[in-house]
Design a protein around this motif. Structure first.
Motif, mmCIF file in Angstrom:
data_model
loop_
_atom_site.group_PDB
_atom_site.id
_atom_site.type_symbol
_atom_site.label_atom_id
_atom_site.label_comp_id
_atom_site.label_asym_id
_atom_site.label_seq_id
_atom_site.Cartn_x
_atom_site.Cartn_y
_atom_site.Cartn_z
ATOM 1 N N GLN A 281 0.852 -1.187 0.000
ATOM 2 C CA GLN A 281 0.000 0.000 0.000
ATOM 3 C C GLN A 281 0.895 1.246 0.000
ATOM 4 O O GLN A 281 1.841 1.330 0.786
ATOM 5 C CB GLN A 281 -0.897 -0.006 1.239
ATOM 6 C CG GLN A 281 -1.792 -1.231 1.333
ATOM 7 C CD GLN A 281 -2.921 -1.223 0.312
ATOM 8 O OE1 GLN A 281 -3.196 -0.203 -0.321
ATOM 9 N NE2 GLN A 281 -3.563 -2.368 0.137
ATOM 10 N N ASN A 331 2.783 -12.757 -7.128
ATOM 11 C CA ASN A 331 4.152 -12.227 -7.060
ATOM 12 C C ASN A 331 4.947 -13.018 -6.023
ATOM 13 O O ASN A 331 4.700 -12.930 -4.813
ATOM 14 C CB ASN A 331 4.083 -10.732 -6.688
ATOM 15 C CG ASN A 331 5.453 -10.084 -6.660
ATOM 16 O OD1 ASN A 331 6.433 -10.686 -6.227
ATOM 17 N ND2 ASN A 331 5.524 -8.847 -7.112
ATOM 18 N N ASP A 378 -8.642 -8.924 -2.583
ATOM 19 C CA ASP A 378 -8.116 -7.569 -2.818
ATOM 20 C C ASP A 378 -7.390 -7.578 -4.171
ATOM 21 O O ASP A 378 -6.177 -7.472 -4.241
ATOM 22 C CB ASP A 378 -7.150 -7.198 -1.683
ATOM 23 C CG ASP A 378 -6.636 -5.768 -1.811
ATOM 24 O OD1 ASP A 378 -7.194 -4.991 -2.603
ATOM 25 O OD2 ASP A 378 -5.663 -5.438 -1.097
ATOM 26 N N PRO A 380 -6.148 -6.705 -8.199
ATOM 27 C CA PRO A 380 -5.664 -5.486 -8.854
ATOM 28 C C PRO A 380 -6.831 -4.709 -9.475
ATOM 29 O O PRO A 380 -7.981 -5.155 -9.440
ATOM 30 C CB PRO A 380 -4.691 -5.994 -9.916
ATOM 31 C CG PRO A 380 -4.966 -7.443 -10.065
ATOM 32 C CD PRO A 380 -5.659 -7.921 -8.841
HETATM 33 C C1 LIG Z 1 -4.227 -4.422 -4.760
HETATM 34 S S1 LIG Z 1 -2.860 -5.503 -4.491
HETATM 35 C C2 LIG Z 1 -3.271 -6.115 -2.895
HETATM 36 C C3 LIG Z 1 -2.136 -6.676 -2.082
HETATM 37 C C4 LIG Z 1 -2.389 -6.866 -0.584
HETATM 38 N N1 LIG Z 1 -3.705 -7.353 -0.285
HETATM 39 C C5 LIG Z 1 -2.100 -5.592 0.179
HETATM 40 O O1 LIG Z 1 -3.040 -4.960 0.683
HETATM 41 O O2 LIG Z 1 -0.928 -5.221 0.299
HETATM 42 C C6 LIG Z 1 -3.222 -6.779 -5.596
HETATM 43 C C7 LIG Z 1 -2.305 -7.974 -5.517
HETATM 44 O O3 LIG Z 1 -2.792 -8.962 -6.435
HETATM 45 C C8 LIG Z 1 -1.686 -9.667 -6.955
HETATM 46 N N2 LIG Z 1 -2.200 -10.332 -8.160
HETATM 47 C C9 LIG Z 1 -2.434 -9.804 -9.385
HETATM 48 N N3 LIG Z 1 -3.007 -10.722 -10.188
HETATM 49 C C10 LIG Z 1 -3.141 -11.855 -9.462
HETATM 50 C C11 LIG Z 1 -3.678 -13.141 -9.721
HETATM 51 N N4 LIG Z 1 -4.184 -13.444 -10.931
HETATM 52 N N5 LIG Z 1 -3.656 -14.065 -8.743
HETATM 53 C C12 LIG Z 1 -3.112 -13.767 -7.525
HETATM 54 N N6 LIG Z 1 -2.586 -12.560 -7.223
HETATM 55 C C13 LIG Z 1 -2.615 -11.616 -8.180
HETATM 56 C C14 LIG Z 1 -0.602 -8.628 -7.109
HETATM 57 O O4 LIG Z 1 0.668 -9.219 -7.095
HETATM 58 C C15 LIG Z 1 -0.856 -7.734 -5.875
HETATM 59 O O5 LIG Z 1 -0.050 -8.130 -4.799
#
Ligand SMILES: C[S@@+](CC[C@H](N)C(=O)[O-])C[C@H]1O[C@@H](n2cnc3c(N)ncnc32)[C@H](O)[C@@H]1O
Length: 448
Positions: A281, A331, A378, A380
């Motif tokens: 964040q 990631n 949560d 993207p």
């Molecule tokens: C908005 S961030 C939220 C991260 C965490 N919940 C935080 O608050 O720090 C979205 C996360 O989704 C991951 N992500 C993107 N596409 C994904 C997928 N298809 N499956 C799993 N994770 C994914 C990204 O690496 C990122 O860490």
């Protein structure tokens, strides 16, 4: 179309730009336009540019940033913070009305100096505001800043960023003088040539990390970077190389040139280790409010599924109310951090690396045997992948907490959840991105 055209701005559009009407009744979308103001516009109605403010909004405030309205970052610095939050809340109420649920208002922390992450681009062509065109300032030179909206080839030269912390701005000032002072060419995104490409800054409690992105360097360049890195006041300096044509701050780590390779952050009494490429964040004080809100929305239970967990922040913030956590993120560096973060904070957790939509069976196995879970998602900005949405919608869960940084994605996925029998019970907003039109939304869902 004749220019300039007076436009009366009466509201904010969904992307945070001002929305208003000209004397022919045409609707304009005007970047930086404040409701209540009259501006003279250039460009096209769907992407108007302010040439002059003919009369300011009655409650307009002075933007802190010298590059405001030309830089791609902030849109709302001329709007008082309380009004920014009222506008965000009102636009969420309109957009998300079909989902229902009790609206618990909007929380937020400080309006400036909040960002712990900034990315800047090098460029040899400077973006010039209209007022600068006849001042004798030259367009060509050596610049470091943000891209103007829609201008991948021009850089808004930015000695500092007002929404970044003072500590990051102090480090940036030193990096800027040294790198721009070399004779090595800056990246040209049209010819795909040059050495210096991007600078990333990331801050934690242990200081500021500098991430340098260049095309592959030679021995002289390596020696120069090694000799200067220690002078920048950074906790660590990492050098990434790339010869990709795409203009993105990504690359292969060539060396940790100075100090540490990660930052440490403390949120809500817990410590987090963050790798430079892991999602985190960007507003740490706002993130504490987000964590408290998610913990409230999640309630108590046995297993907590933290889908799209990043470095584990949201799940770990709820850990005291659950017996175990299962998280997943695509990631691998984030997942490695999440494992360290859970152990450092004494939390029993399993973290998986991979896409949610492709690892449903592994998530099921890891979370089997302790009753109905509570699920956090949560994703993207694009929202849930259709297969992930189908999986989540079909889960036999106690409750679902959907955290969204793009409300229109939440609306789309929420309507699908509704169709699958889920009901949105509560909605909270958190102003993680002051001075911009963006807002974070937390919703709680139950299936009666
Ligand atoms: C908005 S961030 C939220 C991260 C965490 N919940 C935080 O608050 O720090 C979205 C996360 O989704 C991951 N992500 C993107 N596409 C994904 C997928 N298809 N499956 C799993 N994770 C994914 C990204 O690496 C990122 O860490």
């Amino acid at each position: 179309m004749r220019h300039p055209i007076p436009v009366s701005i009466d509201s904010f559009g969904p992307d945070g730009a001002g929305s208003g009407t000209d004397d022919k009744g045409r609707r304009w979308n005007v970047r930086g336009g404040a409701p209540g103001s009259v501006v003279s516009c250039g460009g096209k109605p769907k992407s108007g540019i302010i040439l002059e403010i003919l009369s300011p909004a009655p409650d307009a405030v002075a933007p802190q940033c010298a590059q405001f309205a030309v830089c791609g970052g902030c849109q709302w610095q001329h709007v008082p913070l309380e009004r920014q939050r009222a506008e965000k809340l009102a636009s969420l109420a309109r957009l998300l009305a079909p989902l229902g649920g009790t609206d618990h208002g909007i929380a937020g922390a400080e309006g400036y100096g909040y960002r712990n992450k900034v990315e800047l681009s090098f460029g040899r062509l400077r973006y010039m505001a209209k007022a600068e065109l006849d001042t004798g300032i030259t367009r060509e030179g050596r610049f470091l800043g943000m891209h103007a909206p829609g201008r991948f080839d021009k850089v808004v030269d930015a000695p500092r960023c007002e929404i970044a912390s003072d500590a990051m701005n102090a480090v940036l000032a030193r990096v800027r003088v040294d790198t721009l002072g070399t004779t090595w060419p800056l990246w040209d995104p049209v010819a795909h040539t040059g050495f210096w490409r991007h600078v990333g800054l990331r801050e934690g409690r242990n200081g500021v990390l500098v991430l340098l992105f260049t095309t592959p360097g030679d021995d002289e360049q390596a020696a120069w970077i090694a000799a200067h890195a220690a002078d920048w006041g950074a906790a660590g300096v990492l050098w990434f190389e790339t010869d990709a044509k795409a203009d993105a701050a990504i690359g292969t780590l060539r060396a940790v040139v100075h100090g540490q390779d990660h930052v440490v952050e403390r949120l809500g009494g817990l410590d987090y280790r963050l790798s430079p490429t892991a999602f985190f964040q960007v507003n740490p004080r706002g993130a504490e409010l987000l964590c408290a809100t998610v913990a409230q929305a999640a309630g108590r239970g046995g297993t907590l599924l933290d889908l799209y967990c990043g470095t584990g922040v949201l799940g770990l913030a709820c850990a005291g109310n659950f017996t175990r956590i299962v998280g997943i993120d695509v990631n691998a560096a984030s997942v490695a951090d999440a494992v360290v973060n859970a152990a450092a904070n004494g939390v029993e957790a399993t973290f998986l690396a991979g896409e949610v939509e492709k690892h449903v069976a592994a998530i099921q196995r890891a979370s089997a045997g302790s009753g109905r879970p509570v699920v956090i998602v949560d994703p993207p900005r694009v929202g849930l992948h259709p297969d992930a949405l189908a999986y989540v919608a079909g889960l036999d869960a106690e409750a679902l907490v959907y955290v969204a940084c793009r409300p229109t994605s939440l609306l789309r996925d929420g309507l699908a959840l509704q169709a699958a029998g889920w009901r949105c019970t509560d909605r909270w907003a958190v102003d993680l991105f002051p001075q911009t039109g963006h807002v974070e939304v937390v919703t709680r869902w139950e299936r009666p």
